[in-house]
Scaffold this active site. Structure first.
Site, PDB file in Angstrom:
ATOM      1  N   TYR A  37       0.852  -1.188   0.000  1.00  0.00           N
ATOM      2  CA  TYR A  37       0.000   0.000   0.000  1.00  0.00           C
ATOM      3  C   TYR A  37       0.885   1.235   0.000  1.00  0.00           C
ATOM      4  CZ  TYR A  37      -3.550   3.391   1.442  1.00  0.00           C
ATOM      5  OH  TYR A  37      -4.389   4.476   1.503  1.00  0.00           O
ATOM      6  N   ASP A  75       9.457   3.295  -0.365  1.00  0.00           N
ATOM      7  CA  ASP A  75       8.385   3.887   0.425  1.00  0.00           C
ATOM      8  C   ASP A  75       8.698   3.608   1.891  1.00  0.00           C
ATOM      9  OD1 ASP A  75       6.107   4.487   1.841  1.00  0.00           O
ATOM     10  OD2 ASP A  75       4.723   3.509   0.473  1.00  0.00           O
ATOM     11  N   LYS A  81       4.435  10.880   8.316  1.00  0.00           N
ATOM     12  CA  LYS A  81       4.248  11.814   9.425  1.00  0.00           C
ATOM     13  C   LYS A  81       5.189  11.616  10.595  1.00  0.00           C
ATOM     14  CE  LYS A  81       0.139   9.006  10.323  1.00  0.00           C
ATOM     15  NZ  LYS A  81       0.297   8.240   9.075  1.00  0.00           N
TER      16      LYS A  81
END
Length: 423
Positions: free
Chosen positions: A142, A237, A265
């Site tokens: 994902y 990623d 984040k």
């Protein structure tokens, strides 16, 4: 009816499904979501006033624990000077410098507002830089909800068992090539067929959205070799792994040099922020320096930048090895308890991340093996642990995380809760 149940009913009047991110609805674990009033350290507190030991940690970034006093102090101070300027501020330079110094392959970095923005932007940059169209991703991986990435995605898409591509034009997904994680032969076959039109491979160096799945020895090295051979870019990623598996990310831990890296984040101390960065010659193609356009009004906002710089400073001095040892000890105890109960499990772990797979499959190495996990058993486990004051992800396709704020008492309470589970 509990206050969380009342709020959930009210939320469903105004918000699709009552939540602003699908997995939060707790559908796959047959539960009503907890509404959270506050969080501090290793714990979250529900609107009912119940305290829970938190192993979700806002899906990973709160490695220092919730509401770390130093991070909170600088964020409040920054907010008092204005939440957003829509213009440059010195804090952007501070965080960009810290990211570039920490990650061995990032020479320049562009701030954005989420991991999804980071991956979307990195893909556009890879296509612009190479002049090619196709992207290769891994089944169950994902990379946010960008159109090209929702083909065979993990995380909430897998949890809810919904198609990955409604609303996405077929010709967009046609440029997305799929391979099984840890299968280099499938990757090679794609490049043999489409190598002159593959812009990049995007990969979680440690998969975290089909549950935690580690790369087999040689897998990441193989991806690096193949992309170099065909002139494609390798995108890591590291939204989950960045500053979590090591201060320098998975790329430092495994000694692999991606061309581009995406971050989430964690680099903002939990505030809404993301970033993509990499080799200088590639990043200089980003506007206004180059011709690949990407923009954002809130990108580099002073509050997130201040919180992020403080977070990375604290993490640069943190005892990552000690946190990993504590996680290893927790996982060893979990394995022992499940063995005593004759409950078949595989627990994958790296650094301060782990996933419990209730399965008889000997090892979990890709999405098909992850999919053998018993979701009904996980549902029972989730309900029991929540009742005992331990907050786990409401999906078996997610990870559990430890923070520097988790105490020995937290871990002992967690283990006692597992011991009392009827599975």
């Amino acid at each position: 009816m509990s206050l969380s149940e009342t709020l959930f009913q009210e939320a469903q009047k105004y918000i699709p499904g009552g939540v602003n991110s699908p997995v939060r609805a707790c559908k796959s674990v047959d539960a009503t979501p907890l509404f959270i009033k506050k969080a501090e350290g290793s714990r979250i507190t529900s609107v009912e006033g119940a305290s829970y030991i938190d192993y979700v940690l806002s899906w990973g970034p709160m490695i220092l624990g919730h509401a770390h006093p130093d991070v909170t102090e600088v964020a409040v101070a920054a907010a008092k000077k204005g939440a957003s300027y829509g213009a440059p501020c010195e804090a952007e330079i501070d965080l960009a410098r810290a990211v570039c110094h920490a990650l061995p392959t990032v020479e320049m970095v562009r701030m954005v507002n989420s991991g999804t923005e980071a991956t979307m932007s990195a893909l556009r940059l890879a296509r612009g830089y190479t002049g090619r169209n196709k992207v290769l991703k891994f089944i169950g991986g994902y990379h946010g909800h960008g159109d090209p990435f929702l083909a065979s995605a993990g995380s909430g898409v897998a949890t809810l068992a919904i198609p990955g591509t409604p609303g996405v034009p077929a010709d967009v997904v046609a440029h997305t090539l799929l391979a099984q994680y840890n299968d280099l032969e499938q990757v090679k076959a794609h490049f043999e067929r489409h190598g002159d039109d593959i812009a990049c491979i995007i990969v979680e160096p440690v998969a975290g959205n089909m549950g935690l799945v580690l790369p087999k020895p040689g897998f990441l090295e193989g991806l690096r070799e193949i992309t170099r051979q065909y002139g494609a870019l390798l995108i890591f990623d590291e939204v989950i792994t960045g500053f979590r598996v090591d201060f320098g990310g998975a790329q430092k831990r495994f000694g692999i040099q991606p061309d581009l890296t995406c971050l989430g984040k964690i680099i903002g101390g939990g505030f809404p922020v993301g970033a993509y960065g990499g080799r200088r010659d590639i990043m200089q193609r980003v506007a206004p320096c180059g011709d690949v356009y990407q923009a954002g009004t809130l990108s580099g906002n002073p509050v997130a930048m201040a919180a992020g710089t403080c977070t990375l400073e604290l993490l640069s001095r943190a005892d990552y090895a000690g946190l990993e040892q504590r996680t290893q000890a927790l996982v060893a105890e979990l394995k022992s308890i499940f063995a005593e109960k004759s409950v078949p499990v595989v627990i994958n772990q790296i650094a301060s991340i782990f996933t419990i797979f209730f399965t008889q499959t000997p090892e979990i190495v890709d999405f098909p093996t992850a999919s053998t996990a018993d979701s009904a058993r996980y549902t029972r486990f989730y309900a029991h642990m929540r009742e005992k004051g331990v907050y786990l992800a409401p999906s078996g396709y997610e990870c559990a995380f430890l923070s520097f704020a988790h105490s020995d008492r937290d871990i002992n309470i967690t283990l006692e809760a597992v011991r009392s589970a009827q599975l």
